[in-house]
Every structure is written in C-alpha cells, then in structure tokens.
Write a protein that holds these residues in place. Sequence first.
Motif, short mmCIF file in Angstrom:
data_model
loop_
_atom_site.label_atom_id
_atom_site.label_comp_id
_atom_site.label_asym_id
_atom_site.label_seq_id
_atom_site.Cartn_x
_atom_site.Cartn_y
_atom_site.Cartn_z
N MET A 1 0.61 -1.01 0.32
CA MET A 1 -0.44 -0.15 -0.22
C MET A 1 0.67 1.34 0.23
O MET A 1 0.38 1.98 -0.63
CB MET A 1 -1.39 -0.11 1.44
CG MET A 1 -1.77 -0.78 0.98
SD MET A 1 -3.26 -0.75 2.41
CE MET A 1 -3.39 -2.30 3.02
N VAL A 2 1.85 1.03 0.67
CA VAL A 2 2.69 2.55 0.54
C VAL A 2 3.76 2.59 -0.51
O VAL A 2 3.64 4.05 -0.71
CB VAL A 2 4.13 2.25 1.60
CG1 VAL A 2 4.86 3.32 1.45
CG2 VAL A 2 3.75 2.24 3.13
N ALA A 3 3.88 1.36 -1.55
CA ALA A 3 4.36 1.84 -2.73
C ALA A 3 3.34 2.19 -3.05
O ALA A 3 4.18 2.71 -4.67
CB ALA A 3 5.00 -0.39 -3.04
N GLU A 4 2.32 2.16 -3.05
CA GLU A 4 0.96 2.21 -3.69
C GLU A 4 0.18 3.52 -3.56
O GLU A 4 -0.71 4.54 -4.48
CB GLU A 4 -0.16 1.10 -3.99
CG GLU A 4 0.10 0.19 -4.94
CD GLU A 4 -0.68 -0.89 -4.78
OE1 GLU A 4 -2.23 -0.54 -3.98
OE2 GLU A 4 -1.08 -1.87 -5.13
N LYS A 5 1.58 4.30 -2.83
CA LYS A 5 1.00 6.08 -2.04
C LYS A 5 -0.46 5.78 -1.84
O LYS A 5 -1.37 6.56 -1.44
CB LYS A 5 0.98 6.74 -3.50
CG LYS A 5 2.50 6.77 -3.86
CD LYS A 5 2.41 8.14 -5.23
CE LYS A 5 4.27 8.39 -4.74
NZ LYS A 5 4.40 9.50 -6.15
N ARG A 6 -1.02 4.44 -1.73
CA ARG A 6 -2.07 4.41 -0.86
C ARG A 6 -2.26 4.50 1.00
O ARG A 6 -2.83 3.73 1.92
CB ARG A 6 -3.41 3.18 -1.20
CG ARG A 6 -3.55 3.01 -2.25
CD ARG A 6 -3.52 1.51 -2.83
NE ARG A 6 -5.35 1.42 -2.17
CZ ARG A 6 -5.89 0.21 -2.85
NH1 ARG A 6 -5.12 -0.78 -2.89
NH2 ARG A 6 -6.84 -0.03 -2.00
N LEU A 11 -2.50 3.43 6.67
CA LEU A 11 -2.78 3.87 7.67
C LEU A 11 -4.19 2.90 8.89
O LEU A 11 -4.40 2.83 10.25
CB LEU A 11 -3.02 5.55 8.24
CG LEU A 11 -1.55 6.18 7.92
CD1 LEU A 11 -1.82 7.33 7.85
CD2 LEU A 11 -0.52 5.78 9.46
N GLN A 12 -5.12 3.20 7.89
CA GLN A 12 -5.64 1.86 8.76
C GLN A 12 -5.92 0.78 8.54
O GLN A 12 -6.19 0.29 9.87
CB GLN A 12 -7.50 2.16 7.23
CG GLN A 12 -8.65 1.80 7.68
CD GLN A 12 -9.28 2.55 9.29
OE1 GLN A 12 -9.77 3.73 8.92
NE2 GLN A 12 -10.10 2.34 9.58
#
Length: 223
Positions: A1-6, A11-12
């Motif tokens: 998710m971090v790599a996808e900038k989500r 954080l959720q």
Amino acid sequence: MVAEKRYLLCLQAITQETDRSDYYDFLTAHFNNPGFQPGELHRIILALDSRLVITTNFDKIYERLCLSSSQEGYKVVNYYTDSLGDELRSDTRLIIKAHGTIDDIQRMVFTKSEYHSAKRNYPQFYTLLKSIFLTNTCMFIGCSLDDPDVLLVLEDVRITATSQRPHYALVLEGEHSTYALQDWTDAFNIRALEYGPSHDDLLIALQDLQSRVDEYRSINPQG
C-alpha cells in the motif's frame, strides 16, 4: 500500500492490526515526546505574519514558536472547536489544526475512517474551510495536494468562484508533470510556483518573499 501511495488505507490497516494503547504510545513517542525544535522554515512563516495559518500537522512545533516568540496574541483552534466561527470573525491570529493535535489523539484525523468521521461529525468545519478559501488567497507550503480534505473543498470553491484570483502552491521543480500542474489550475484554481532544483531552494524563495513583504509593509503599514 505504501508503494502504491495509498497512505490513508495503509494507516487504516495499521490501526486495525495493532493494540490501541500501543498505537497511541507510538504516536505520542514520535509526535510529542521528541521535543522537536522549530526550523528556519517555521520562523519565516511566523515572520510573514498571516492572520490565519491552517496546518494538517499534529505536532506543536509551529504553535510553540508562535506562543513563545511573538508579542502578538495567538490562539490554537482545532477542527472540532465550537468557537471557530467566532474566532474567524475576530482580529486574533489563529493557528487552525485541520486534523487535530497530538494532545487529543482520539480526535486526530489520520486514517481513512477518521476522515469520514470528521466530515460526518463536524460538517461546520468544512463549511468554514470553504469560506476561508472563497474569501482569501491561500498559499500552500509543504502541504500535499493529495489531501482529500483540501481537494474536495477547493473543487467546490472552484465551481462557486471565478479563476481570476488563484491560490498558490509551492512545489519542487520537476516533481509534478505539466499536465498535473495544469489540472490543479483547471480543477482547483491552484497555480503552482516551482522552486528548485533542491528543497533548500524553498528557504531561499521564502526568504525573498519575506523581504518583499517587509518592504511592502514599511511603505503600507496597514497592508
């Protein structure tokens, strides 16, 4: 998710997979306990002396600087502060914390669900935020324009108002494509002011702005 900038969804996931007390302790350790000192950027923003400063940061670096260094009175208000509307109509210098403060972790807006809860429970804040964008020219410094709070309000304002008086965002040279920058103008009435080639050039640009503001105020004391 971090790599996808989500990031909000990431954080959720973190909050769902961790113990709540451990999560709160972690936030306190990283946003409150280190006792970060203000940098030159904070000092320049203070010297520019805008009556309204809106921040999405949870820490208290800037507000501590204002409260300890300035002879002028400052008030710190959160998105859930009932008196925010009255304060906006006053002459008081305000630091508006759009996502809350580390002093009140339970009402910090950090995750995707917390965004939704804030909009549901405090709609009056977003109405006031819209009024600020409608009646003032705003400059975004170090603020991600991926923030859904900001973009939704600015899109609504763009529909309501003309584009003759844009807002401005300071962005690193080459960090965004020309198409993205044009979309900011078309969709949100934000004109990008690029600095660079490094982040160090932001300080140089703002120091120049501060000098110009000081010069203007020496000629126009009421300006």
